[in-house]
Every structure is written in structure tokens, then in C-alpha cells.
Write a protein that holds these residues in place. Structure first.
Motif: not given
Length: 169
Positions: A146-154, A143-144
Motif C-alpha cells: 500500500c505504501r508503494r502504491l501510494n507513492k506510485t500514485e503520487e 502495508r508495504e
């Protein structure tokens, strides 16, 4: 290769458990499970300017900043780029440990720093000794990540849009 440090077990459960309770990869763990994690922890000290690990080193621990600060730095074409800074209570290195891939960046102590660490071998030993705890930790780490990946994508999307005005409209 990172210099081997002298590691000590942690003894002060009452000061460490409040830190663990704030870290996302330990979310949802009950007191007994947190105490199991506590018993796995070791501690290391780093002086200002000392590398915790270097880009390309194999992963060996999940690390938690107990005091001090650690900056993640990636060498890109010979130029060091500062990626993020971790402070007291922040956790890092968990995705490298799970992926069993070399560190894609180095970790540098910005000031004198104490880290709490879960050795990779102790984490993976939970698979046999406490599979429920192992499963919860793996899910929380995923989960963590995925959160970091999402933030990186943004962040990447922001830079892509600002670099080519009008192209993405």
C-alpha cells in the motif's frame, strides 16, 4: 526463466538480525519470530550485470540485499526503463510472491551482490507451522504494498499534472 543458483543457509545470526530489524515487512516481530525468519533465509551471489530474475519470470523468493545493489528494470515497448534501485537492507519481490503473479520487471545486479532470500514455499509453510507469524508477515507485506502504491500514485499524479498544465486546476 531465471538460472538456478546454488543456495546456502545463513549462519551468522548476529550480522543478519540487525538488517532484518530495519525492514518494514519484519516490523513488530519479536526476537523469536525474527529468529524463525532467519532460519528460513538462504543466500545467493550475483555478479555485476547478471539478472536475479527477468520480467515475466514466476516469483520464487522475497529478496533482501545483504551487499551490493539491484536495479529493477522494466521493458516497455522494447525500451528498458529503470524503475528503482535497491541497496543494502532493502527488500524486494514480496508483492509478486504474495500475488503469485509473474514479475512485472526484471532485477539486475548493478555490482557484485549478495542476496538473502525467503523461499516462497517456506513462507507459505508458516500458515500451518506458525499462523501468527504468517499473519503478521502478510499484514506487513500488505502495508508495504500500500505504501508503494501510494507513492506510485503520487508520482503518476505529478506527471499527469505536469503533462497537461492548467487542465487539472
Amino acid at each position: 526463466m531465471a538460472i538456478e543458483k546454488y543456495r546456502l543457509p545463513l549462519l551468522e545470526v548476529e550480522t543478519v538480525l540487525p538488517i532484518l530489524n530495519r525492514i518494514s515487512i519484519f516490523g513488530g516481530l519479536d526476537d523469536a519470530q525474527l529468529f524463525t525468519v532467519f532460519r528460513m533465509l538462504e543466500t545467493e551471489h550475483y555478479r555485476k550485470g547478471e539478472f536475479v530474475f527477468r520480467q515475466g519470470d514466476p516469483p520464487d523468493h522475497i529478496r533482501i540485499v545483504r551487499s551490493g545493489r539491484v536495479r529493477i528494470v522494466e521493458n516497455v515497448g522494447g525500451t528498458p526503463m529503470e524503475l528503482i534501485e535497491f541497496d543494502t537492507g532493502d527488500c524486494f519481490g514480496e508483492t509478486s510472491v504474495i500475488a503469485i503473479q509473474v514479475h512485472t520487471a526484471g532485477a539486475l545486479a548493478v555490482e557484485d551482490t549478495e542476496l538473502m532470500m525467503i523461499p516462497r514455499e517456506k513462507l507459505f509453510a508458516l500458515y500451518d507451522t506458525d499462523p501468527k507469524l504468517f499473519g503478521m508477515l502478510m499484514l506487513n507485506i500488505a502495508r508495504e504494498a500500500c505504501r508503494r502504491l501510494n507513492k506510485t500514485e503520487e508520482i503518476m499524479l505529478h506527471y499527469a499534472l505536469s503533462a497537461k498544465p492548467g487542465k487539472w486546476e
